[in-house]
Write an enzyme that holds these catalytic residues in place. Structure first.
Site, mmCIF file in Angstrom:
data_model
loop_
_atom_site.group_PDB
_atom_site.id
_atom_site.type_symbol
_atom_site.label_atom_id
_atom_site.label_comp_id
_atom_site.label_asym_id
_atom_site.label_seq_id
_atom_site.Cartn_x
_atom_site.Cartn_y
_atom_site.Cartn_z
ATOM 1 N N ILE A 199 0.837 -1.206 0.000
ATOM 2 C CA ILE A 199 0.000 0.000 0.000
ATOM 3 C C ILE A 199 0.871 1.256 0.000
ATOM 4 O O ILE A 199 0.631 2.193 -0.763
ATOM 5 C CB ILE A 199 -0.952 -0.003 1.229
ATOM 6 C CG1 ILE A 199 -1.827 -1.281 1.243
ATOM 7 C CG2 ILE A 199 -1.825 1.255 1.243
ATOM 8 C CD1 ILE A 199 -2.749 -1.479 0.070
ATOM 9 N N CYS A 244 -9.449 -2.721 2.134
ATOM 10 C CA CYS A 244 -9.818 -2.831 0.715
ATOM 11 C C CYS A 244 -11.254 -3.328 0.546
ATOM 12 O O CYS A 244 -12.038 -2.744 -0.216
ATOM 13 C CB CYS A 244 -8.853 -3.767 0.006
ATOM 14 S SG CYS A 244 -8.529 -5.288 0.920
ATOM 15 N N GLY A 258 -18.991 -6.607 8.202
ATOM 16 C CA GLY A 258 -20.219 -5.798 8.367
ATOM 17 C C GLY A 258 -20.009 -4.684 9.384
ATOM 18 O O GLY A 258 -20.189 -3.498 9.058
ATOM 19 N N HIS A 275 -10.280 -9.646 -4.719
ATOM 20 C CA HIS A 275 -11.403 -10.216 -3.975
ATOM 21 C C HIS A 275 -12.629 -10.204 -4.887
ATOM 22 O O HIS A 275 -12.697 -9.442 -5.858
ATOM 23 C CB HIS A 275 -11.774 -9.351 -2.768
ATOM 24 C CG HIS A 275 -10.681 -9.105 -1.782
ATOM 25 N ND1 HIS A 275 -10.130 -10.086 -1.007
ATOM 26 C CD2 HIS A 275 -10.064 -7.950 -1.402
ATOM 27 C CE1 HIS A 275 -9.227 -9.557 -0.187
ATOM 28 N NE2 HIS A 275 -9.154 -8.264 -0.424
HETATM 29 P P1 NAD Z 1 3.296 -4.818 3.541
HETATM 30 O O1 NAD Z 1 3.768 -5.897 4.428
HETATM 31 O O2 NAD Z 1 3.256 -5.030 2.064
HETATM 32 O O3 NAD Z 1 4.124 -3.476 3.799
HETATM 33 C C1 NAD Z 1 4.391 -3.002 5.082
HETATM 34 C C2 NAD Z 1 5.756 -2.326 5.094
HETATM 35 O O4 NAD Z 1 5.980 -1.710 6.365
HETATM 36 C C3 NAD Z 1 6.906 -3.327 4.874
HETATM 37 O O5 NAD Z 1 7.802 -2.777 3.936
HETATM 38 C C4 NAD Z 1 7.539 -3.442 6.261
HETATM 39 O O6 NAD Z 1 8.918 -3.722 6.206
HETATM 40 C C5 NAD Z 1 7.305 -2.036 6.804
HETATM 41 N N1 NAD Z 1 7.397 -1.931 8.281
HETATM 42 C C6 NAD Z 1 7.486 -2.935 9.188
HETATM 43 N N2 NAD Z 1 7.571 -2.420 10.431
HETATM 44 C C7 NAD Z 1 7.503 -1.079 10.318
HETATM 45 C C8 NAD Z 1 7.535 -0.004 11.250
HETATM 46 N N3 NAD Z 1 7.676 -0.220 12.568
HETATM 47 N N4 NAD Z 1 7.445 1.260 10.779
HETATM 48 C C9 NAD Z 1 7.310 1.495 9.461
HETATM 49 N N5 NAD Z 1 7.296 0.508 8.531
HETATM 50 C C10 NAD Z 1 7.382 -0.757 8.945
HETATM 51 O O7 NAD Z 1 1.839 -4.441 4.090
HETATM 52 P P2 NAD Z 1 0.609 -3.855 3.261
HETATM 53 O O8 NAD Z 1 -0.079 -4.978 2.567
HETATM 54 O O9 NAD Z 1 1.036 -2.668 2.473
HETATM 55 O O10 NAD Z 1 -0.354 -3.422 4.431
HETATM 56 C C11 NAD Z 1 -0.184 -2.200 5.132
HETATM 57 C C12 NAD Z 1 -1.498 -1.835 5.805
HETATM 58 O O11 NAD Z 1 -2.484 -1.677 4.775
HETATM 59 C C13 NAD Z 1 -2.066 -2.892 6.764
HETATM 60 O O12 NAD Z 1 -2.798 -2.240 7.768
HETATM 61 C C14 NAD Z 1 -3.019 -3.677 5.873
HETATM 62 O O13 NAD Z 1 -4.014 -4.350 6.598
HETATM 63 C C15 NAD Z 1 -3.585 -2.543 5.033
HETATM 64 N N6 NAD Z 1 -4.149 -2.952 3.738
HETATM 65 C C16 NAD Z 1 -3.536 -3.917 2.989
HETATM 66 C C17 NAD Z 1 -4.117 -4.293 1.789
HETATM 67 C C18 NAD Z 1 -3.512 -5.364 0.934
HETATM 68 O O14 NAD Z 1 -4.244 -6.047 0.255
HETATM 69 N N7 NAD Z 1 -2.227 -5.552 0.928
HETATM 70 C C19 NAD Z 1 -5.282 -3.665 1.341
HETATM 71 C C20 NAD Z 1 -5.842 -2.638 2.092
HETATM 72 C C21 NAD Z 1 -5.267 -2.293 3.323
#
Ligand code: NAD
Length: 350
Positions: free
Chosen positions: A15, A144, A199, A224
């Site tokens: 993200i 998402c 929900g 999804h």
């Molecule tokens: P990801 O694992 O792809 O990326 C997270 C990044 O943060 C990694 O590069 C990791 O090394 C880094 N990180 C770890 N510890 C950290 C810290 N203390 N400070 C800063 N950075 C740190 O995760 P993602 O899929 O991008 O998800 C991030 C957020 O977005 C989560 O809350 C997730 O639930 C949400 N999200 C994810 C998706 C998806 O499908 N991937 C969709 C919508 C929302």
């Protein structure tokens, strides 16, 4: 124009890297930098793009970045100090820990859907409740799945009124680069208890909308899929529903002539369009599936989990900083800069 909003990305994965690129496309925002825990190919690309890289824990990471030939601009704390607002895209649960830092430095921050609603106290969808985020220190852009549901339910509720929504979510097992979740060969009720948490999550944005959800995970990484059933306040024509959906560029009605038969085709279409990372930020709603039976509406929609929250983060920045108080203006600007609206008059690159 007023001073540009200085945005910092704390967490640069699936993200975070997309939000960073989206921020770069806004003429009212600048990117202070991105924070990484360690050097990797994503850090390499960030450096190539000219994004200043800050280290989450410089004591541990500095020598690793040096060995990789990547220079760091400082600690993420220093990055946060320079920013007007932080978009926290750290993994689920880490945002809550990072909140202490934002509180200490008195900086506003946006959390992602992996955090609980209570971490921020306000959850956000640009169409549905932009105003609730104006002037807030902490806001969460919902997940998402919840983003995709809020867009659709808000549009139909506004146009006709939704008495009750029932949704079955068929969730992707992991993201394309997420090898730790697979391979798997199963359909996983997740959560097993019913109804699922999706929900109540929708209700953090659409507070009074009755909705029940259930979810299963399947071995796919692309998107999804939602099967959505709504009982409406009154029986209306199918055309009325299609008209209500068409008003919102973040929802795309897939015409049957396009021969898009699956989530794989939706993503392939993103590739054909030459979109960055094949991203399909719009809800992909199969027009043929939109069916009215008396006061009941049924449809299928695909949700690209890696990208649909990206424009919402951009709008959330505008709402929280108050630089734009009108959600329709913010959304229009974001949509234009990110080429959102598959059927809108924009050009495919040759
Ligand atoms: P990801 O694992 O792809 O990326 C997270 C990044 O943060 C990694 O590069 C990791 O090394 C880094 N990180 C770890 N510890 C950290 C810290 N203390 N400070 C800063 N950075 C740190 O995760 P993602 O899929 O991008 O998800 C991030 C957020 O977005 C989560 O809350 C997730 O639930 C949400 N999200 C994810 C998706 C998806 O499908 N991937 C969709 C919508 C929302």
């Amino acid at each position: 124009m007023a001073d540009k909003i200085k945005v910092a990305l704390n967490g640069y994965g699936t993200i975070g890297k997309r939000v960073a690129d989206a921020v770069m496309r806004q003429d009212d925002m600048t990117l202070v930098g991105i924070a990484k825990t360690k050097p990797d190919y994503e850090a390499y690309v960030a450096a190539k793009k000219g994004y200043p890289i800050y280290a989450v824990d410089p004591g541990k990471a500095e020598s690793k970045f040096k060995a990789a030939g990547l220079s760091i601009a400082g600690s993420n704390k220093e990055m946060i100090k320079k920013a007007d607002i932080i978009v926290d895209c750290a993994p689920e649960g880490i945002g809550e820990e990072n909140k202490k830092l934002y509180e200490e430095l008195k900086k506003p921050a946006i959390f992602q859907g992996g955090e609980e609603h209570e971490v921020a106290g306000t959850s956000f969808n640009a169409a549905a409740n932009y105003n609730e985020a104006i002037g807030k220190q902490f806001v969460r852009v919902v997940s998402c799945n919840t983003t995709g549901l809020c867009r659709l339910l808000y549009a139909v509720d506004k146009a006709v009124g939704v008495k009750k929504a029932r949704v079955i979510l068929i969730r992707r097992g992991g993201d394309p680069n997420d090898i730790k979740r697979g391979p798997m060969n199963a359909i996983v009720p997740d959560p097993i208890h019913l109804p699922s948490h999706h929900g109540p999550d929708v209700q953090t944005v659409l507070h009074n909308l009755p909705i029940v959800t259930s979810a299963v995970k399947v071995p796919t990484t692309l998107m999804h899929m939602h099967f959505v059933n709504m009982t409406l306040n009154k029986a209306v024509s199918r055309d009325e529903i299609l008209g209500a959906i068409r008003q919102w560029p973040r929802m795309w009605l897939i015409p049957s002539w396009m021969n898009i038969k699956s989530t794989a085709d939706v993503i392939e279409f993103g590739r054909e369009l030459g979109r960055p990372r094949n991203d399909m930020m719009e809800n992909a709603i199969w027009e043929e599936s939109v069916t009215m039976d008396g006061d009941e509406l049924n449809l299928f929609q695909g949700i690209h989990q890696e990208s649909d929250v990206v424009p919402e983060n951009v709008d959330c920045i505008r709402a929280m900083t108050g630089i734009e108080k009108d959600n329709m203006k913010s959304m229009a600007k974001t949509n234009k800069t990110l080429n959102i609206g598959v059927v809108s008059p924009w050009k495919c690159s040759p």
